[in-house]
Design a protein around this motif. Structure first.
Motif, PDB file in Angstrom:
ATOM      1  N   GLN A   1      25.355  39.692  37.064  1.00 26.72           N
ATOM      2  CA  GLN A   1      25.684  39.551  38.472  1.00 26.72           C
ATOM      3  C   GLN A   1      27.169  39.816  38.715  1.00 26.72           C
ATOM      4  O   GLN A   1      27.550  40.455  39.700  1.00 26.72           O
ATOM      5  N   LEU A   2      28.000  39.340  37.805  1.00 25.72           N
ATOM      6  CA  LEU A   2      29.440  39.546  37.949  1.00 25.72           C
ATOM      7  C   LEU A   2      29.800  41.022  37.804  1.00 25.72           C
ATOM      8  O   LEU A   2      30.654  41.536  38.522  1.00 25.72           O
ATOM      9  N   ARG A   3      29.156  41.707  36.853  1.00 24.11           N
ATOM     10  CA  ARG A   3      29.421  43.147  36.697  1.00 24.11           C
ATOM     11  C   ARG A   3      28.975  43.909  37.936  1.00 24.11           C
ATOM     12  O   ARG A   3      29.660  44.850  38.384  1.00 24.11           O
TER      13      ARG A   3
ATOM     14  N   GLY B   1      21.461  24.904  41.947  1.00 26.13           N
ATOM     15  CA  GLY B   1      21.203  24.810  40.519  1.00 26.13           C
ATOM     16  C   GLY B   1      21.063  26.163  39.841  1.00 26.13           C
ATOM     17  O   GLY B   1      20.545  26.251  38.738  1.00 26.13           O
ATOM     18  N   THR B   2      21.488  27.225  40.494  1.00 23.85           N
ATOM     19  CA  THR B   2      21.360  28.575  39.956  1.00 23.85           C
ATOM     20  C   THR B   2      22.591  28.912  39.138  1.00 23.85           C
ATOM     21  O   THR B   2      23.713  28.737  39.592  1.00 23.85           O
TER      22      THR B   2
ATOM     23  N   GLY C   1      27.088  29.629  46.636  1.00 24.52           N
ATOM     24  CA  GLY C   1      26.891  28.918  47.888  1.00 24.52           C
ATOM     25  C   GLY C   1      27.639  29.459  49.077  1.00 24.52           C
ATOM     26  O   GLY C   1      27.703  28.800  50.123  1.00 24.52           O
ATOM     27  N   VAL C   2      28.220  30.663  48.964  1.00 22.89           N
ATOM     28  CA  VAL C   2      28.938  31.278  50.082  1.00 22.89           C
ATOM     29  C   VAL C   2      28.685  32.779  50.076  1.00 22.89           C
ATOM     30  O   VAL C   2      28.310  33.358  49.056  1.00 22.89           O
ATOM     31  N   ALA C   3      28.930  33.405  51.213  1.00 25.50           N
ATOM     32  CA  ALA C   3      28.833  34.867  51.301  1.00 25.50           C
ATOM     33  C   ALA C   3      30.063  35.497  50.653  1.00 25.50           C
ATOM     34  O   ALA C   3      31.201  35.091  50.920  1.00 25.50           O
ATOM     35  N   LEU C   4      29.831  36.485  49.803  1.00 29.67           N
ATOM     36  CA  LEU C   4      30.925  37.169  49.114  1.00 29.67           C
ATOM     37  C   LEU C   4      31.287  38.495  49.777  1.00 29.67           C
ATOM     38  O   LEU C   4      32.366  39.038  49.526  1.00 29.67           O
TER      39      LEU C   4
ATOM     40  N   ILE D   1      23.499  40.683  44.033  1.00 28.43           N
ATOM     41  CA  ILE D   1      24.545  40.134  44.904  1.00 28.43           C
ATOM     42  C   ILE D   1      24.011  38.913  45.642  1.00 28.43           C
ATOM     43  O   ILE D   1      24.704  37.895  45.770  1.00 28.43           O
ATOM     44  N   ARG D   2      22.779  38.986  46.117  1.00 33.82           N
ATOM     45  CA  ARG D   2      22.199  37.821  46.803  1.00 33.82           C
ATOM     46  C   ARG D   2      22.073  36.633  45.854  1.00 33.82           C
ATOM     47  O   ARG D   2      22.351  35.481  46.226  1.00 33.82           O
TER      48      ARG D   2
END
Length: 303
Positions: free
Chosen positions: A13-15, A6-7, A52-55, A44-45
């Motif tokens: 965060q994108l920048r 729900g975040t 929901g996945v590691a980037l 980033i976290r």
């Protein structure tokens, strides 16, 4: 995106994600953004939790995008572009273009482009990004971080000079030529203007910059391996060392013309090929009116 957490994804965060992707480490991204490394890591976290996945894969050499991170890169740029467009349209701000240019041509060629743009479109804001790394400029054009980039090349196809070309297609337009001169100190044994062949330079020392320098790559096309390469540095250093008789140098005419007129350098009589000043952009960007203005301004440079 993960509905379990729900975040919401935030623009900051994108920048931050883009900065880490571009610089490769949290520390360098933090320096670029003016943030503490801990703040960059936290954002980033948060973003990874939201999707929901590691980037990123965290390695000893820095941060490397996972396959999910590579997919996220396209979405991040798209969302940031849309946010910027919304701010401009709703707030009445001026449209902005982001023009990248190699260091060697930013001072001589970019001002003419900016002047024409200002005359034709007074409300158009242009951000200029100057870089020494051609590959970085091309990557940023592909990622949408730059509207277009000016670089030097040879031949009719992008990459004719010998530099790596991104796998995704880019469009280019030659807007000017950049003549090259092979120069040396006036007392050099080959000075005097007589016609030369590459074989006549055997045993000479050619002053060069890094491997991906446009003028070093042009020299590789022009001269054989018999001419020893001597690492000197940028254009100003190569010119100064050539004036002091430390070697010969293949440099743009605009960078050596004054020294030749003053008698500090002499042109050697070896025929050279002109480099092409090439504007590069991604094909989808052509639909943006401001991009068309940039193309017109660049293509109208004096030849």
């Amino acid at each position: 995106m993960s509905q379990e957490s729900g975040t919401a994804v935030e623009l900051r965060q994108l920048r931050t994600f883009e900065a880490v992707l571009r610089h490769g480490t949290v520390t360098e991204a933090a320096n670029a953004l003016g943030l503490a490394p801990s703040s960059v890591s936290a954002r980033i976290r948060e973003l990874e939790k939201a999707v929901g996945v590691a980037l990123f894969d965290r390695t000893a050499n820095g941060m490397r995008a996972t396959p999910a991170g590579e997919r996220m890169a396209t979405w991040a740029r798209r969302l940031l572009d849309q946010a910027e467009q919304a701010v401009r349209e709703v707030g009445g701000g001026r449209p902005a273009l982001r023009l990248g240019a190699l260091e060697t041509i930013a001072a001589t060629c970019v001002p003419a482009v900016l002047e024409r743009l200002a005359r034709r479109h007074p409300g158009l804001a242009v951000d200029v990004r100057v870089a020494a790394d051609r590959g970085l400029l091309l990557d940023e054009v592909l990622a949408g971080q730059l509207t277009a980039a000016l670089l030097l090349d040879l031949g009719t196809a992008l990459g004719g000079l010998g530099f790596p070309v991104p796998p995704e297609p880019l469009t280019c337009l030659d807007v000017d030529t950049v003549p090259l001169d092979l120069v040396a100190a006036p007392g050099h044994r080959l000075a005097g203007g007589r016609p030369l062949r590459p074989a006549d330079l055997r045993g000479e020392k050619l002053l060069v910059n890094v491997a991906q320098c446009s003028f070093r790559m042009a020299a590789d096309h022009l001269l054989g391996p018999e001419v020893e390469r001597v690492d000197a540095g940028g254009v100003a250093v190569m010119r100064a060392w050539a004036e002091q008789g430390l070697g010969i140098a293949l440099l743009p005419r605009f960078a050596v013309a004054e020294a030749v007129r003053a008698g500090r350098l002499a042109r050697l009589g070896l025929p050279t090929r002109d480099l092409r000043l090439r504007l590069v952009w991604s094909a989808p960007a052509e639909a943006v009116p401001e991009v068309r203005e940039l193309l017109y301004a660049a293509s109208a440079l004096p030849r």
